[in-house]
Write a protein that holds these residues in place. Sequence first.
Motif, PDB file in Angstrom:
ATOM      1  N   GLN A 173     -37.230 -50.987  10.874  1.00 55.98           N
ATOM      2  CA  GLN A 173     -38.258 -51.211  11.892  1.00 55.98           C
ATOM      3  C   GLN A 173     -38.073 -50.260  13.062  1.00 55.98           C
ATOM      4  OE1 GLN A 173     -41.036 -52.968  11.887  1.00 55.98           O
ATOM      5  NE2 GLN A 173     -41.475 -52.229  13.960  1.00 55.98           N
ATOM      6  N   LEU A 174     -36.832 -50.014  13.441  1.00 57.17           N
ATOM      7  CA  LEU A 174     -36.550 -49.079  14.533  1.00 57.17           C
ATOM      8  C   LEU A 174     -36.892 -47.643  14.134  1.00 57.17           C
ATOM      9  CD1 LEU A 174     -33.178 -50.688  15.618  1.00 57.17           C
ATOM     10  CD2 LEU A 174     -35.233 -50.558  17.042  1.00 57.17           C
ATOM     11  N   VAL A 175     -36.698 -47.299  12.865  1.00 58.88           N
ATOM     12  CA  VAL A 175     -37.099 -45.983  12.370  1.00 58.88           C
ATOM     13  C   VAL A 175     -38.609 -45.806  12.542  1.00 58.88           C
ATOM     14  CG1 VAL A 175     -37.348 -44.543  10.306  1.00 58.88           C
ATOM     15  CG2 VAL A 175     -35.195 -45.725  10.752  1.00 58.88           C
ATOM     16  N   LYS A 176     -39.360 -46.836  12.193  1.00 53.92           N
ATOM     17  CA  LYS A 176     -40.816 -46.777  12.340  1.00 53.92           C
ATOM     18  C   LYS A 176     -41.205 -46.589  13.808  1.00 53.92           C
ATOM     19  CE  LYS A 176     -41.732 -49.854   8.402  1.00 53.92           C
ATOM     20  NZ  LYS A 176     -42.266 -51.179   8.007  1.00 53.92           N
ATOM     21  N   GLU A 177     -40.533 -47.330  14.696  1.00 53.39           N
ATOM     22  CA  GLU A 177     -40.835 -47.213  16.126  1.00 53.39           C
ATOM     23  C   GLU A 177     -40.524 -45.809  16.640  1.00 53.39           C
ATOM     24  OE1 GLU A 177     -38.744 -50.296  18.162  1.00 53.39           O
ATOM     25  OE2 GLU A 177     -39.721 -51.907  17.028  1.00 53.39           O
ATOM     26  N   SER A 178     -39.429 -45.235  16.176  1.00 51.86           N
ATOM     27  CA  SER A 178     -39.080 -43.869  16.568  1.00 51.86           C
ATOM     28  C   SER A 178     -40.143 -42.888  16.084  1.00 51.86           C
ATOM     29  CB  SER A 178     -37.709 -43.488  16.000  1.00 51.86           C
ATOM     30  OG  SER A 178     -37.382 -42.151  16.320  1.00 51.86           O
ATOM     31  N   GLY A 179     -40.637 -43.095  14.866  1.00 55.72           N
ATOM     32  CA  GLY A 179     -41.679 -42.223  14.333  1.00 55.72           C
ATOM     33  C   GLY A 179     -42.956 -42.276  15.150  1.00 55.72           C
ATOM     34  N   ILE A 180     -43.344 -43.484  15.553  1.00 53.00           N
ATOM     35  CA  ILE A 180     -44.550 -43.631  16.377  1.00 53.00           C
ATOM     36  C   ILE A 180     -44.362 -42.950  17.722  1.00 53.00           C
ATOM     37  CG2 ILE A 180     -45.986 -45.310  17.600  1.00 53.00           C
ATOM     38  CD1 ILE A 180     -45.443 -47.244  15.236  1.00 53.00           C
ATOM     39  N   GLY A 189     -40.305 -49.740   3.083  1.00 57.74           N
ATOM     40  CA  GLY A 189     -39.445 -48.733   3.689  1.00 57.74           C
ATOM     41  C   GLY A 189     -39.891 -48.290   5.068  1.00 57.74           C
ATOM     42  N   ALA A 190     -39.661 -47.017   5.371  1.00 57.09           N
ATOM     43  CA  ALA A 190     -39.999 -46.464   6.684  1.00 57.09           C
ATOM     44  C   ALA A 190     -40.124 -44.951   6.575  1.00 57.09           C
ATOM     45  CB  ALA A 190     -38.937 -46.826   7.718  1.00 57.09           C
ATOM     46  N   VAL A 191     -40.940 -44.383   7.478  1.00 54.34           N
ATOM     47  CA  VAL A 191     -41.196 -42.939   7.498  1.00 54.34           C
ATOM     48  C   VAL A 191     -41.205 -42.466   8.942  1.00 54.34           C
ATOM     49  CG1 VAL A 191     -42.849 -41.103   6.945  1.00 54.34           C
ATOM     50  CG2 VAL A 191     -42.578 -43.046   5.392  1.00 54.34           C
ATOM     51  N   ARG A 192     -40.656 -41.265   9.177  1.00 52.41           N
ATOM     52  CA  ARG A 192     -40.731 -40.650  10.510  1.00 52.41           C
ATOM     53  C   ARG A 192     -40.576 -39.145  10.362  1.00 52.41           C
ATOM     54  NH1 ARG A 192     -35.177 -39.540  12.480  1.00 52.41           N
ATOM     55  NH2 ARG A 192     -35.744 -39.672  14.663  1.00 52.41           N
ATOM     56  N   VAL A 193     -40.971 -38.412  11.422  1.00 50.06           N
ATOM     57  CA  VAL A 193     -40.693 -36.983  11.467  1.00 50.06           C
ATOM     58  C   VAL A 193     -39.184 -36.805  11.534  1.00 50.06           C
ATOM     59  CG1 VAL A 193     -40.811 -36.808  13.987  1.00 50.06           C
ATOM     60  CG2 VAL A 193     -41.315 -34.790  12.592  1.00 50.06           C
ATOM     61  N   HIS A 194     -38.697 -35.708  10.963  1.00 49.68           N
ATOM     62  CA  HIS A 194     -37.253 -35.482  10.873  1.00 49.68           C
ATOM     63  C   HIS A 194     -36.891 -34.209  11.602  1.00 49.68           C
ATOM     64  CE1 HIS A 194     -33.527 -34.208   8.524  1.00 49.68           C
ATOM     65  NE2 HIS A 194     -33.198 -35.395   8.989  1.00 49.68           N
ATOM     66  N   GLY A 195     -35.967 -34.302  12.555  1.00 44.75           N
ATOM     67  CA  GLY A 195     -35.485 -33.099  13.224  1.00 44.75           C
ATOM     68  C   GLY A 195     -36.435 -32.588  14.288  1.00 44.75           C
ATOM     69  N   GLY A 196     -36.492 -31.262  14.399  1.00 47.20           N
ATOM     70  CA  GLY A 196     -37.220 -30.642  15.502  1.00 47.20           C
ATOM     71  C   GLY A 196     -38.708 -30.875  15.496  1.00 47.20           C
ATOM     72  N   GLY A 197     -39.294 -30.995  14.299  1.00 43.18           N
ATOM     73  CA  GLY A 197     -40.725 -31.241  14.216  1.00 43.18           C
ATOM     74  C   GLY A 197     -41.559 -29.977  14.249  1.00 43.18           C
ATOM     75  N   PHE A 198     -42.856 -30.151  14.489  1.00 45.04           N
ATOM     76  CA  PHE A 198     -43.886 -29.106  14.518  1.00 45.04           C
ATOM     77  C   PHE A 198     -44.126 -28.530  13.123  1.00 45.04           C
ATOM     78  CE2 PHE A 198     -42.080 -28.969  18.860  1.00 45.04           C
ATOM     79  CZ  PHE A 198     -43.189 -29.429  19.530  1.00 45.04           C
ATOM     80  N   ALA A 199     -43.098 -28.046  12.511  1.00 45.43           N
ATOM     81  CA  ALA A 199     -43.108 -27.684  11.096  1.00 45.43           C
ATOM     82  C   ALA A 199     -41.785 -28.202  10.558  1.00 45.43           C
ATOM     83  CB  ALA A 199     -43.219 -26.181  10.902  1.00 45.43           C
ATOM     84  N   GLY A 200     -41.686 -28.400   9.267  1.00 51.42           N
ATOM     85  CA  GLY A 200     -40.399 -28.859   8.765  1.00 51.42           C
ATOM     86  C   GLY A 200     -40.522 -30.067   7.880  1.00 51.42           C
ATOM     87  N   THR A 201     -39.794 -31.134   8.221  1.00 47.73           N
ATOM     88  CA  THR A 201     -39.603 -32.192   7.246  1.00 47.73           C
ATOM     89  C   THR A 201     -39.935 -33.575   7.780  1.00 47.73           C
ATOM     90  OG1 THR A 201     -37.271 -32.351   7.864  1.00 47.73           O
ATOM     91  CG2 THR A 201     -37.807 -30.942   5.995  1.00 47.73           C
ATOM     92  N   VAL A 202     -40.097 -34.482   6.810  1.00 50.58           N
ATOM     93  CA  VAL A 202     -40.335 -35.896   7.065  1.00 50.58           C
ATOM     94  C   VAL A 202     -39.209 -36.670   6.393  1.00 50.58           C
ATOM     95  CG1 VAL A 202     -41.853 -37.835   6.470  1.00 50.58           C
ATOM     96  CG2 VAL A 202     -42.833 -35.682   7.343  1.00 50.58           C
ATOM     97  N   GLN A 203     -38.747 -37.719   7.046  1.00 52.31           N
ATOM     98  CA  GLN A 203     -37.688 -38.571   6.514  1.00 52.31           C
ATOM     99  C   GLN A 203     -38.299 -39.887   6.043  1.00 52.31           C
ATOM    100  OE1 GLN A 203     -35.004 -40.807   9.261  1.00 52.31           O
ATOM    101  NE2 GLN A 203     -33.432 -39.399   8.457  1.00 52.31           N
ATOM    102  N   ALA A 204     -37.893 -40.325   4.864  1.00 52.84           N
ATOM    103  CA  ALA A 204     -38.386 -41.594   4.329  1.00 52.84           C
ATOM    104  C   ALA A 204     -37.231 -42.397   3.754  1.00 52.84           C
ATOM    105  CB  ALA A 204     -39.438 -41.356   3.256  1.00 52.84           C
ATOM    106  N   TYR A 205     -37.248 -43.685   4.028  1.00 50.26           N
ATOM    107  CA  TYR A 205     -36.318 -44.619   3.398  1.00 50.26           C
ATOM    108  C   TYR A 205     -37.111 -45.383   2.352  1.00 50.26           C
ATOM    109  CZ  TYR A 205     -33.189 -43.416   7.205  1.00 50.26           C
ATOM    110  OH  TYR A 205     -32.388 -42.717   8.084  1.00 50.26           O
ATOM    111  N   VAL A 206     -36.708 -45.220   1.101  1.00 52.47           N
ATOM    112  CA  VAL A 206     -37.509 -45.653  -0.039  1.00 52.47           C
ATOM    113  C   VAL A 206     -36.704 -46.653  -0.873  1.00 52.47           C
ATOM    114  CG1 VAL A 206     -38.742 -44.853  -2.103  1.00 52.47           C
ATOM    115  CG2 VAL A 206     -38.604 -43.378  -0.069  1.00 52.47           C
TER     116      VAL A 206
END
Length: 452
Positions: free
Chosen positions: A357-364, A399-416
């Motif tokens: 849930q905290l991962v989701k909040e961080s993503g938002i 699960g949960a999803v959020r941007v990973h790292g620096g952002g703008f371009a790059g990766t997304v993190q998911a807990y599956v």
Amino acid sequence: MPSRFVLDLNKAADCNEAGTHVELTQLKDQLTDNTYDERLGEIYGSDPGEIAAARTRLGSLLDWYGKAFGEDANSTDVSLYTAPGRTEMGGNHTDHQQGAVLAGSVTLDMVACAAPNGTHTACVISEGYPEIVVNLDELDPKPEEEGTSQALVRGMAAAMAQRGYSPVGFNAVVYSAVPGGSGLSSSAAYEVLIGVILNHIACADDLTAAEIAQIGQFAENTFFGKPSGLMDQMGSALGGVAHLDFKDPAKPVIHPIPFDMEKTGYALCIIDSGADHADLTDDYTAIRTEMKSIAAFFGKDVLREVDPAEFWTRIPELRATTSDRAVLRAMHFFEDHARVAQQAAAIEEGRFGDFLQLVKESGISSQTQLQNLYSVGQPLEQAVVVTQSVAKHVLDGRGAVRVHGGGFAGTVQAYVPADFAGEFKKEVDQAIGPDACHILRIRPIGGAVIAG
């Protein structure tokens, strides 16, 4: 990192004097007869297939070293080294404001075969990159080297010299399984790898993992020319999961957290959005600049020094003197910094649902306040947003999803959910691109000597 090229494995390097560890041929025999299987299990996990794969990979690395440095290399004393990629589990753009982060080492790593060469020159050949040669008698930053591997090697050696050690020339071949631009910080893994090599051959393994991480940050900031916090290097150097507090960057507080992800029933997936990382320096710099503008309003250098309660009471003045986006980015810092301690506690106490849930909040927060999902200079290119949206759709509330790292371009993190990870990868790869999704594990050991 330098532009890519096709490496000629039959090319002999310029530096090929012998060093001081286990002979290459002996180390090859020991790998074959399973002498190092226990050590490989500590690093790569107890699965026999993983150990066999690591044994094969390292054997190939030894063969490559022999080809790269000539016939005499087979009787040269060598060692094997590893440095993992890292994942940011909590705290997005908090470390450069002396905030807290939650970082973990992942199973994808860089490995090296290296040996002292009896000179003051470092010769490093990385798969897919040109050979680099660095004179370790010249330890000042070179402007023409900014953005290159030479700068990182020179900077690591310079930092060790500042600590009173005498850098030793060495030969090395490096293979990376950490994809460049994957958000797993291949640059930090490279810095830690070089740091572990120099620590072993020049410092008698005196330096701690935290010190190697600090040296890596110094090399990246001062020699490579890229401003960065300390999370990337710490995540690679330490191993496992760690709650890191950078209130005093010179003496970060490190709290290791025992964590077995398999017991949670979830898998960690990192998804490469496929976006181009070029020309994003201004976007990354703007985050720092705007956060610091808020800190400066209160007479402070970084947001960590600002009282959050006072910040929230002075929003009207801040909006009038800085900008709405700067205010929002400061809000993100204060909230995501506080979330890190909550995430660390949730993992340590076995409350993985609360962690998600905290991962989701961080993503938002990253999307709406930090605003690092796409560049405002390229508003039609929103690969991270698309990737994040696809991942959420495939998970369908799990699960949960959020941007990973620096952002703008790059990766997304998911807990599956672990039993869904294969299907998740299949569907995400179909939408985003072949092998865009990497299914990873947290590994317990960071930068380390494997053998020799």
